[in-house]
Design an enzyme around this catalytic site. Structure first.
Site: not given
Ligand code: FMN
Length: 358
Positions: A29-30, A82, A112, A151, A213, A236-237
């Site tokens: 997560m960025a 990544q 992304c 990814k 997700g 993630g979140r």
């Molecule tokens: C704040 C934020 C930053 C993210 N940054 C990236 C990233 O840098 N690379 C990536 O592949 N996915 C990124 N994602 C996506 C997450 O890795 C993940 O696939 C997505 O949030 C769904 O999962 P979740 O429902 O568990 O959050 C980001 C998601 C969030 C919320």
């Protein structure tokens, strides 16, 4: 249905030669996945952690801040770094640097949805350009000896099934694992992740698939593993300011018990100190503000307290205020800090050339 019965999420699995000790992966997560976040994730039971997306152009130009993202600590393994970009040659060069920095996997971002990234031909744009996506994967897989992963999202447009055409081709091009976040790029984070696509992808490839997700609970994790046959779920979140969610998903009994205030304060203070050490006080104090809301929410502390922390100027002030609000946190904090290798040790494996010596 997989018929896999994955109740034990502490079962290890393999990506090529890399053993992943649990079936839970911490999402990249960025603006979130700093080293402190990843190390905490490992401590709470994530079997694999991942850096945020790192620009291959930044690596190529030896941008100092970008190179900082390549720092790997000794207690993070297994760890993926990544990268994102749109040129096979530059991605291959970045992958070599990632391998030299000590990552166990090179992960590529083909998902992304942010315009700043897609307009350069990177991220989710690659879902629309299979030839380039495969060219990048092949170049990266040939450049490094560690396994390479991709990814991706389901596709760019809503309802797209592009990931199912692309996935097998990426495996042919050299990907050893695929992570699918089955939302479209258009959806950003709205709607829901359609894991029926994850199940289809699993049936189409002979490498492990990670389901990303909406994994927010142990029940959801078990249901998705069972319905898709994925090797692991990615969180993630749900883990933002809430490492206890990882432990609950990996080992829990499904009762979603909340940590005590003392536990929350200790964990947050530890995270603050680690992040300040990693990013420096000035960057850390801005970076951390969103984490205060994440940690102190869930009804753990009253709202005005969180608002007060956000107004404070230094991380030391925040720590002092937290200790005053939860004095019992000090003992737990001492336990946490005893087990931290010092930064010299953490960064021991870091080639000077990678970080510019800083
Ligand atoms: C704040 C934020 C930053 C993210 N940054 C990236 C990233 O840098 N690379 C990536 O592949 N996915 C990124 N994602 C996506 C997450 O890795 C993940 O696939 C997505 O949030 C769904 O999962 P979740 O429902 O568990 O959050 C980001 C998601 C969030 C919320």
């Amino acid at each position: 249905m997989s018929g896999l019965m994955p109740e034990n999420l502490r079962e290890s699995w393999f990506i090529g030669p890399v053993e992943v000790p649990t079936r839970v992966v911490l999402a990249p997560m960025a603006g979130v996945s700093v080293q402190a976040f990843r190390r905490q994730g490992r401590r709470f039971g994530a079997g694999l952690v991942c850096s945020e997306m790192v620009s291959c152009a930044g690596i190529e130009h030896r941008n100092e801040k970008t190179l900082g993202y390549l720092r790997v600590a000794s207690d993070e393994h297994p760890l993926a770094i990544q990268i994102f970009g749109s040129e096979p040659r530059a991605m291959a060069e970045a992958a070599r640097m990632v391998e030299a920095a000590g990552a166990d996997l090179v992960d590529m971002n083909f998902g992304c949805p942010v315009r700043k990234v897609t307009k350069t031909g990177a991220g989710a744009h690659l879902l629309e350009d299979a030839a380039l996506a495969c060219g990048i994967t092949e170049a990266v897989a040939n450049a490094v000896s560690v396994p390479v992963s991709v990814k991706m999202r389901r596709g760019v447009e809503d309802g797209s099934r592009r990931c199912l055409e692309l996935g097998p081709r990426l495996v042919e091009a050299g990907a050893s694992v695929l992570t699918l976040h089955p939302r479209s790029a258009r959806q950003m984070y709205t709607g829901y992740a359609d894991h029926t696509l994850t199940a289809e992808l699993v049936s189409l490839v002979d490498v492990p698939v990670i389901a990303s997700g909406d994994i927010t609970s142990r029940a959801k994790a078990l249901a998705v593993l069972d319905a898709t046959g994925a090797s692991a779920v990615m969180v993630g979140r749900a883990a933002q300011g809430n490492p206890w969610a990882i432990a609950e998903i990996v080992d829990g009994d499904g009762d979603d018990a909340q940590p005590s205030r003392e536990e929350v304060a200790a964990e947050l203070i530890h995270f603050i100190r680690e992040t300040a050490r990693e990013l420096g006080e000035r960057r850390a104090s801005g970076f951390l503000k969103k984490f205060y809301a994440w940690y102190l929410g869930h009804g753990r502390f009253p709202k005005p307290f969180k608002n007060e922390l956000v107004q404070l100027h230094s991380t030391d002030e925040v720590v002092t205020r937290l200790l005053a609000a939860a004095p019992g946190a000090a003992a737990r904090l001492a336990e946490l800090e005893v087990n931290v290798p010092d930064s010299e040790l953490l960064l021991e494996g870091m080639p000077i050339s990678v970080y510019g010596g800083g």
